[in-house]
Design a protein around this motif. Structure first.
Motif, short mmCIF file in Angstrom:
data_model
loop_
_atom_site.label_atom_id
_atom_site.label_comp_id
_atom_site.label_asym_id
_atom_site.label_seq_id
_atom_site.Cartn_x
_atom_site.Cartn_y
_atom_site.Cartn_z
N ALA A 1 12.05 -31.81 -42.36
CA ALA A 1 11.51 -31.68 -43.71
C ALA A 1 11.95 -32.84 -44.58
CB ALA A 1 11.99 -30.37 -44.36
N VAL A 2 11.10 -33.20 -45.53
CA VAL A 2 11.44 -34.22 -46.52
C VAL A 2 10.74 -33.88 -47.81
CG1 VAL A 2 9.56 -35.73 -45.83
CG2 VAL A 2 11.51 -36.71 -47.00
N SER A 3 11.38 -34.18 -48.93
CA SER A 3 10.75 -33.90 -50.21
C SER A 3 10.98 -35.05 -51.17
CB SER A 3 11.33 -32.61 -50.83
OG SER A 3 12.71 -32.76 -51.08
N LYS A 4 10.07 -35.22 -52.09
CA LYS A 4 10.14 -36.25 -53.13
C LYS A 4 10.25 -35.55 -54.47
CE LYS A 4 9.82 -40.38 -55.01
NZ LYS A 4 10.13 -39.95 -56.35
N ILE B 1 2.24 -19.83 -44.91
CA ILE B 1 2.98 -20.40 -46.04
C ILE B 1 2.71 -19.59 -47.30
CG2 ILE B 1 3.05 -22.39 -47.61
CD1 ILE B 1 2.68 -24.16 -45.10
N ASN B 2 1.47 -19.25 -47.55
CA ASN B 2 1.13 -18.48 -48.75
C ASN B 2 1.67 -17.05 -48.68
OD1 ASN B 2 -0.06 -20.53 -50.23
ND2 ASN B 2 -2.10 -20.17 -49.36
N GLN B 3 1.78 -16.50 -47.48
CA GLN B 3 2.41 -15.19 -47.33
C GLN B 3 3.90 -15.28 -47.66
OE1 GLN B 3 1.48 -13.97 -43.33
NE2 GLN B 3 -0.61 -13.31 -43.85
N ASP B 4 4.55 -16.36 -47.22
CA ASP B 4 5.97 -16.58 -47.55
C ASP B 4 6.14 -16.68 -49.07
OD1 ASP B 4 6.65 -16.70 -44.83
OD2 ASP B 4 6.37 -18.87 -44.75
N ARG B 5 5.25 -17.41 -49.71
CA ARG B 5 5.34 -17.59 -51.16
C ARG B 5 5.07 -16.28 -51.90
NH1 ARG B 5 5.29 -22.78 -53.16
NH2 ARG B 5 4.14 -22.12 -55.03
N LEU C 1 8.64 -22.97 -50.46
CA LEU C 1 8.74 -22.21 -51.72
C LEU C 1 8.89 -23.14 -52.92
CD1 LEU C 1 11.15 -19.33 -50.58
CD2 LEU C 1 8.64 -19.45 -50.43
N GLY C 2 8.54 -24.40 -52.75
CA GLY C 2 8.73 -25.39 -53.81
C GLY C 2 7.69 -25.29 -54.92
N PRO C 3 7.87 -26.08 -55.98
CA PRO C 3 6.98 -26.04 -57.15
C PRO C 3 5.70 -26.84 -56.95
CG PRO C 3 8.68 -27.66 -57.51
CD PRO C 3 8.99 -27.03 -56.17
N TYR C 4 5.00 -26.55 -55.87
CA TYR C 4 3.79 -27.29 -55.55
C TYR C 4 2.55 -26.47 -55.87
CZ TYR C 4 7.30 -29.80 -52.80
OH TYR C 4 8.42 -30.48 -52.42
N HIS C 5 1.39 -27.13 -55.79
CA HIS C 5 0.11 -26.47 -56.04
C HIS C 5 -0.86 -26.62 -54.87
CE1 HIS C 5 1.26 -25.84 -60.23
NE2 HIS C 5 1.64 -27.10 -60.27
N TYR C 6 -0.61 -27.62 -54.02
CA TYR C 6 -1.53 -27.92 -52.92
C TYR C 6 -0.78 -28.09 -51.61
CZ TYR C 6 -4.63 -28.96 -56.83
OH TYR C 6 -5.36 -28.88 -57.99
N VAL C 7 -1.48 -27.88 -50.50
CA VAL C 7 -0.89 -28.03 -49.17
C VAL C 7 -1.99 -28.40 -48.19
CG1 VAL C 7 -1.23 -25.63 -48.42
CG2 VAL C 7 0.71 -26.94 -47.52
N ALA C 8 -1.60 -29.02 -47.09
CA ALA C 8 -2.50 -29.24 -45.96
C ALA C 8 -1.65 -29.31 -44.71
CB ALA C 8 -3.31 -30.53 -46.12
N PHE D 1 2.92 -31.23 -48.85
CA PHE D 1 2.92 -30.46 -50.09
C PHE D 1 2.78 -31.39 -51.29
CE2 PHE D 1 5.60 -28.28 -47.01
CZ PHE D 1 5.20 -26.95 -47.09
N ASP D 2 2.09 -30.92 -52.32
CA ASP D 2 1.99 -31.70 -53.56
C ASP D 2 1.67 -30.75 -54.71
OD1 ASP D 2 1.85 -33.74 -55.43
OD2 ASP D 2 0.77 -35.07 -54.07
#
Length: 222
Positions: A72-75, A113-117, A197-204, A221-222
């Protein structure tokens, strides 16, 4: 620094370095999980990472059970400028129409992922085609090189222009494609879970099966 702990046939190896964390979990008679996480805390230009890409060595063939491996990596987000105050009163604008439901269930991994969220009380992440282009390129790259790694995916995510913070989870599974096993591995790792579970709005998400039969996945994630 390396920390070793063994108990009841369980071996936990944690290697900690600057900007990266690698976790190896081996269990007797069950699946083997290898996870690596990298976080980015910089203000460098797109396409430049402050630390070397996280790389896990190619596993040697064995009779061991199928093995999921993740990274995993995050910006971090860029602070937004304060919105100017106004004393003019206007009627509230009409709410924007919600995206079609299919935008939330394009792939099985996105659904998980959306089920986790949802279990965490968070809104779902919508599908984004620009992020998918990044994900499939990263999955193809890892399948070709036969190991997982982070390159400049988080910066390519930001270049899509849809958000101010991005993240990336990558991994492989030795038995091919298994969304449920990889998702479980992600959620059992603090760094990967933080992206989910991050503060994102989009995924692919994208899977590619390599010549070795391993399934390689990239989640943007973004």
């Amino acid at each position: 620094m390396r920390v070793l702990s063994g108990f009841g046939g369980l071996l936990l190896v944690v290697a900690i370095g600057v900007g990266a964390t690698v976790l190896h979990l081996h269990t007797s008679g069950s699946n083997q999980v290898v996870a690596a996480a990298q976080q980015t805390f910089v203000n460098s230009p797109y396409g430049s990472l402050p630390y070397p890409p996280t790389r896990l060595p190619r596993p040697t063939p064995s009779s061991a059970p199928a093995t999921p491996s993740t990274s995993a990596v995050s910006k971090p987000s860029v602070p937004k400028s304060a919105a100017p105050s106004s004393t003019t009163h206007h009627s509230a604008p009409a709410p924007a129409p919600k995206p079609a439901s299919r935008n939330y269930s394009v792939t099985t991994q996105q659904v998980l992922i959306n089920q986790d969220r949802a279990r965490a009380g968070l809104p779902p992440l919508a599908w984004n085609s620009c992020l998918y282009n990044v994900a499939v390129a990263n999955a193809r790259r890892m399948a070709a090189q036969e190991y997982i790694s982070h390159t400049n995916g988080v910066y390519q995510d930001l270049a899509c222009g849809i958000g101010r913070q991005s993240g990336e989870n990558v991994g492989y599974y030795t038995a091919g494609i298994s969304d449920s096993i990889i998702n479980t591995a992600f959620m059992n790792s603090a760094e990967h879970k933080a992206n989910i579970l991050g503060p994102y709005h989009y995924v692919a998400t994208a899977w590619v099966v390599g010549a070795n039969g391993y399934g390689y996945i990239a989640v943007e994630f973004d």
